[in-house]
Design a protein around this motif. Sequence first.
Motif, mmCIF file in Angstrom:
data_model
loop_
_atom_site.group_PDB
_atom_site.id
_atom_site.type_symbol
_atom_site.label_atom_id
_atom_site.label_comp_id
_atom_site.label_asym_id
_atom_site.label_seq_id
_atom_site.Cartn_x
_atom_site.Cartn_y
_atom_site.Cartn_z
ATOM 1 N N LEU A 204 -8.715 60.508 -0.056
ATOM 2 C CA LEU A 204 -10.152 60.218 -0.140
ATOM 3 C C LEU A 204 -10.395 58.809 -0.671
ATOM 4 O O LEU A 204 -11.171 58.042 -0.077
ATOM 5 N N THR A 205 -9.738 58.443 -1.781
ATOM 6 C CA THR A 205 -9.948 57.106 -2.359
ATOM 7 C C THR A 205 -9.469 56.020 -1.400
ATOM 8 O O THR A 205 -10.106 54.973 -1.281
ATOM 9 N N GLY A 206 -8.366 56.278 -0.709
ATOM 10 C CA GLY A 206 -7.874 55.301 0.268
ATOM 11 C C GLY A 206 -8.842 55.100 1.414
ATOM 12 O O GLY A 206 -9.092 53.975 1.854
ATOM 13 N N THR A 207 -9.433 56.204 1.885
ATOM 14 C CA THR A 207 -10.384 56.123 2.995
ATOM 15 C C THR A 207 -11.667 55.410 2.561
ATOM 16 O O THR A 207 -12.208 54.582 3.305
ATOM 17 N N LEU A 208 -12.161 55.713 1.346
ATOM 18 C CA LEU A 208 -13.377 55.056 0.847
ATOM 19 C C LEU A 208 -13.156 53.549 0.695
ATOM 20 O O LEU A 208 -14.018 52.743 1.064
ATOM 21 N N GLN A 209 -12.018 53.158 0.169
ATOM 22 C CA GLN A 209 -11.730 51.737 -0.008
ATOM 23 C C GLN A 209 -11.588 51.020 1.326
ATOM 24 O O GLN A 209 -11.975 49.856 1.456
ATOM 25 N N ASN A 210 -11.070 51.713 2.317
ATOM 26 C CA ASN A 210 -10.977 51.109 3.641
ATOM 27 C C ASN A 210 -12.345 50.996 4.307
ATOM 28 O O ASN A 210 -12.606 50.040 5.039
ATOM 29 N N PHE B 8 -19.817 60.190 -3.807
ATOM 30 C CA PHE B 8 -20.792 59.107 -4.026
ATOM 31 C C PHE B 8 -20.436 58.292 -5.263
ATOM 32 O O PHE B 8 -20.558 57.055 -5.270
ATOM 33 N N PHE B 9 -19.987 58.963 -6.331
ATOM 34 C CA PHE B 9 -19.622 58.253 -7.560
ATOM 35 C C PHE B 9 -18.452 57.300 -7.306
ATOM 36 O O PHE B 9 -18.485 56.136 -7.737
ATOM 37 N N ALA B 10 -17.435 57.786 -6.624
ATOM 38 C CA ALA B 10 -16.275 56.942 -6.317
ATOM 39 C C ALA B 10 -16.683 55.790 -5.401
ATOM 40 O O ALA B 10 -16.268 54.640 -5.609
ATOM 41 N N TYR B 11 -17.514 56.087 -4.411
ATOM 42 C CA TYR B 11 -17.929 55.063 -3.443
ATOM 43 C C TYR B 11 -18.675 53.922 -4.129
ATOM 44 O O TYR B 11 -18.357 52.739 -3.917
ATOM 45 N N PHE B 12 -19.651 54.261 -4.960
ATOM 46 C CA PHE B 12 -20.461 53.215 -5.609
ATOM 47 C C PHE B 12 -19.668 52.475 -6.686
ATOM 48 O O PHE B 12 -19.935 51.298 -6.958
ATOM 49 N N SER B 13 -18.687 53.137 -7.287
ATOM 50 C CA SER B 13 -17.823 52.449 -8.245
ATOM 51 C C SER B 13 -16.964 51.410 -7.530
ATOM 52 O O SER B 13 -16.817 50.272 -7.996
ATOM 53 N N PHE C 191 -5.976 46.808 9.867
ATOM 54 C CA PHE C 191 -5.613 47.278 8.534
ATOM 55 C C PHE C 191 -6.632 48.280 8.001
ATOM 56 O O PHE C 191 -6.275 49.311 7.437
ATOM 57 N N GLN C 192 -7.915 47.971 8.189
ATOM 58 C CA GLN C 192 -8.958 48.822 7.638
ATOM 59 C C GLN C 192 -9.228 50.053 8.494
ATOM 60 O O GLN C 192 -9.645 51.095 7.982
ATOM 61 N N THR C 193 -9.003 49.949 9.809
ATOM 62 C CA THR C 193 -9.343 51.042 10.716
ATOM 63 C C THR C 193 -8.268 52.108 10.788
ATOM 64 O O THR C 193 -8.586 53.291 10.954
#
Length: 514
Positions: free
Chosen positions: A47-53, A129-134, A250-252
């Motif tokens: 999840l964190t990897g996907t949000l950062q990408n 949402f919290f992880a995304y906005f952080s 890289f991002q996709t």
Amino acid sequence: MPQQESRVKKSLLNARVNLIFYFLTLILSFFSRKIFLDTLGADFVGLTGTLQNLLGFLNLAELGIGSAIGYVLYKPLFEHDEGKINEIISVFGYLYRWIGFIILGAGLILACFLPLIFPKTQFEMGLIFFAYFSFLASSLIGYFANYKQTLLGADQKNYVVTAYFQTGNIVKVLIQMASAYYTGSYYLWVIIELTFGIIYSIILNWKINQVYPWLRSEVRLGKQLFKKYPEVMKYTKQLFVHRISTFVQFQTTPFLVYAFVSLQTVAYYGNYTIVTDKVSQLLNNLLSSTGAGVGNLIAEGNKEKIEHVFWELISIRFFITGILLFSLYNLLPPFITLWLGPQYLLANSVLILMLFSFFIGMTRGATDQFLYGYGLFYDTWAPVAESVIFIVVAIIGGHIWGLSGVLLGGIVSSALIIGIWKPYFLFSKGFELSVWHYWRRILYYIILTIFSFFVVDFIVSLFIDSSYSLEGWGNWILYSVVITGSFSLFYFGLLYIGTKEMRTFLNRVLKWKR
């Protein structure tokens, strides 16, 4: 001469600091990955990897302005023109502030689609949402507060950025490991990520003010000063287009893996790429310092010497890449098994595709350096075509073959543009030679590499069972030393006998030591 000596000293210091922190973060990344997977789970890591990408796509708005500003800063830094440096940094701050507002707006819009992007997940939307906005806030800090660090890079003092950033990153990861182990809290992990982004920004700007006490950037004057430096936009446009291809792929890739397979597979794939990316980083750290030398060589104008150095760099890259390919193919699966467990292994076909992509990425470096040295940026259609080919093939392939199909997109696009077009562009417009000079010799190198691979693999299999490497870390290390050493000696001997460039390189090293 003093200026030249200063450049050499700075280059060596940059390389030394990069390598020290490379090995520190390499060791830490394996321990942290294991703890995060065991305590927080593969789904959270995915999840964190996907949000950062996803947020990485927004950073495309940066356009390559940082690289363009770095190029424009070189001359005033050489001339110690502090007034001009202040003006350029003011322009940079002005442009980055606007980019920050654009990314903020786009980030708010993208947030509205998060429920659609993650419709089926074990995590509550509040955490997502919290992880995304952080992560979004951490990204924006770079645009509103950290833009001055480009000056350190242009002034060959990137070791300052590396030292502070990597030290902060190591402390951050250690605290995240402790929090994950003792609390297992997703929210605390994200809070630590954001907190250290803020701390790093404060320390970095304090250090920049210490190194450059005369630096006075006036962001509010940036709009007026921007017209004074039209070359910034010229270089930005060129560099932006050339950044698209690598950025998009890289991002996709993790997002497409999630779309066609699962979040868990994103994490499993990430276990492999964390190794291959670190290996790629090591090779780049070793050879990136040759870029400035290539520029000086081209400026000298000796065509025969230019071509010879090109093939010498090709020979070095093939030698190192061949060793890494052989090692990764034989050692990565047992490493994953010992590190995380056999349940984290991917199919062997996936590993082969990843290594094929790795090979293209590692051997392209010499061509890229000479293209930049000649200033050949105007093939702006090439990165666009590479991105389109990648997306089309990856979507079709992902739908049919899953992870293997997604990886096939990167291989096809890279082979066509990086493998075929870029050498043609360099040889026809830079060297002004027929591209058949390139293909004849590059195929010869490929044949030597494949021959070495199969011969050594066959000989090693006669004496050592590969399952030996699965019997503990001690056995894996011993197996690694034996097979890597065997391949290195055989491959080097073959290149030394079969290519003039490897003999020249060895003579150069021996003379330097004397």
